[in-house]
Motif scaffolding. Structure first.
Motif, PDB file in Angstrom:
ATOM      1  N   PRO A  27       0.852  -1.189   0.000  1.00 29.85           N
ATOM      2  CA  PRO A  27       0.000   0.000   0.000  1.00 29.85           C
ATOM      3  C   PRO A  27       0.888   1.239   0.000  1.00 29.85           C
ATOM      4  O   PRO A  27       2.103   1.134   0.252  1.00 29.85           O
ATOM      5  CB  PRO A  27      -0.768  -0.130   1.319  1.00 29.85           C
ATOM      6  N   LEU A  29      -2.439   2.692  -2.567  1.00 30.91           N
ATOM      7  CA  LEU A  29      -2.731   2.916  -3.969  1.00 30.91           C
ATOM      8  C   LEU A  29      -2.874   4.410  -4.235  1.00 30.91           C
ATOM      9  O   LEU A  29      -3.324   5.159  -3.375  1.00 30.91           O
ATOM     10  CB  LEU A  29      -4.045   2.234  -4.353  1.00 30.91           C
ATOM     11  N   THR A  74      -6.669  -3.643  -0.291  1.00 30.40           N
ATOM     12  CA  THR A  74      -6.598  -2.931  -1.564  1.00 30.40           C
ATOM     13  C   THR A  74      -7.987  -2.716  -2.132  1.00 30.40           C
ATOM     14  O   THR A  74      -8.322  -1.629  -2.632  1.00 30.40           O
ATOM     15  CB  THR A  74      -5.733  -3.724  -2.565  1.00 30.40           C
TER      16      THR A  74
END
Length: 282
Positions: A27, A29, A74
């Motif tokens: 991570p 994003l 995600t």
């Protein structure tokens, strides 16, 4: 079905990891802003792939990815981006008393139709099945709808084989734009989260009133059982109507510029079908 080609940095990174054994994802994003997220093919394809792991999956993705914690994290980030996009683009209708939910749902649909934006009728009319571009445009509309409908009604396969399209599950995933994927993703989003059950009921009611009264009644029943969800029910309906309008606007704008509403390699060419190619007819 195999993983499709990536459409940008989100899918490039995600699909590269999904092609290997389950592992920790890195991570965070970088997601697009809310005002562009509904049309962002990279974001929408990534989220569609995450949801697909709970459905039929991909032939080249290990099934153990389905519940991999970092992939779920995600997916949560992608869903937050989608919800922010809906909040940005869809005004939230005011809540009404539970007994007025059916009427309020009907009013939302009537307002959309009064604006000349009832997508189904508008697009099929614009496709103009009697003129030379009709076959290609008809095929395009079926391809757009196939992304969701092949998941649920098997009878939809006849609608694909009739005009000579490939009815294999997911074969046209690379061809549809971000907004088409967003239509499917919002249904999955509402359906997978209990906190969004009101939005799901309203969403289904807005999409099906002409075909069946059951979804309208289900929404009304839910409002009676849980009055606090009336606002969510109407919001889910508003989301459905907005997405259908946005999708229709995309298709029409492409057609009116002499372009295909699809992306990538055109289905008529890729399938080796005889006759007009979609690109040439639209």
């Amino acid at each position: 079905m195999r993983l499709p080609a990536a459409r940008g940095p989100i899918t490039a990174g995600l699909f590269a990891r999904l092609a290997g054994p389950p592992c920790e994802l890195d991570p965070p994003l970088v997601t697009p802003p809310p005002e562009t997220a509904l049309d962002d093919g990279d974001l929408q394809l990534a989220l569609f792939a995450c949801y697909e792991l709970h459905s039929r999956g991909f032939d080249d993705v290990n099934d153990l990815w389905e519940w991999q914690p970092s992939l779920l994290a995600t997916r949560r980030d992608l869903e937050r981006c989608l919800e922010a996009a809906l909040a940005h683009d869809v005004p939230r209708p005011p809540a009404v008393p539970p007994q007025h939910v059916r009427h309020a749902l009907a009013e939302l649909a009537a307002k959309e139709e009064a604006g000349g934006l009832a997508p189904a009728a508008l697009l099929w009319r614009e496709a103009g099945l009697g003129h030379e571009a009709g076959l290609g445009r008809h095929r395009e509309l079926v391809v757009h709808r196939a992304i969701h409908h092949l998941k649920v009604p098997a009878v939809f396969r006849a609608a694909m084989t009739g005009p000579g399209l490939d009815d294999s599950y997911g074969v046209y995933l690379p061809d549809v734009p971000g907004i088409t994927l967003a239509v499917a993703n919002v249904r999955s989003l509402f359906g997978l989260h209990r906190r969004l059950r009101g939005a799901l009921a309203g969403h289904l009611a807005a999409l099906e009133p002409a075909a069946t009264q059951s979804s309208l009644q289900n929404a009304a029943d839910l409002a009676a059982q849980e009055p606090s969800l009336t606002g969510d029910i109407l919001y889910g309906a508003a989301c459905a109507l907005t997405l259908e309008r946005r999708w229709a606007e995309h298709v029409l704008s492409r057609w009116r510029r002499g372009l295909s509403s699809l992306e990538g390699q055109e289905p008529a060419v890729r399938d080796g079908q005889e006759g007009e190619a979609v690109a040439a007819t639209s």
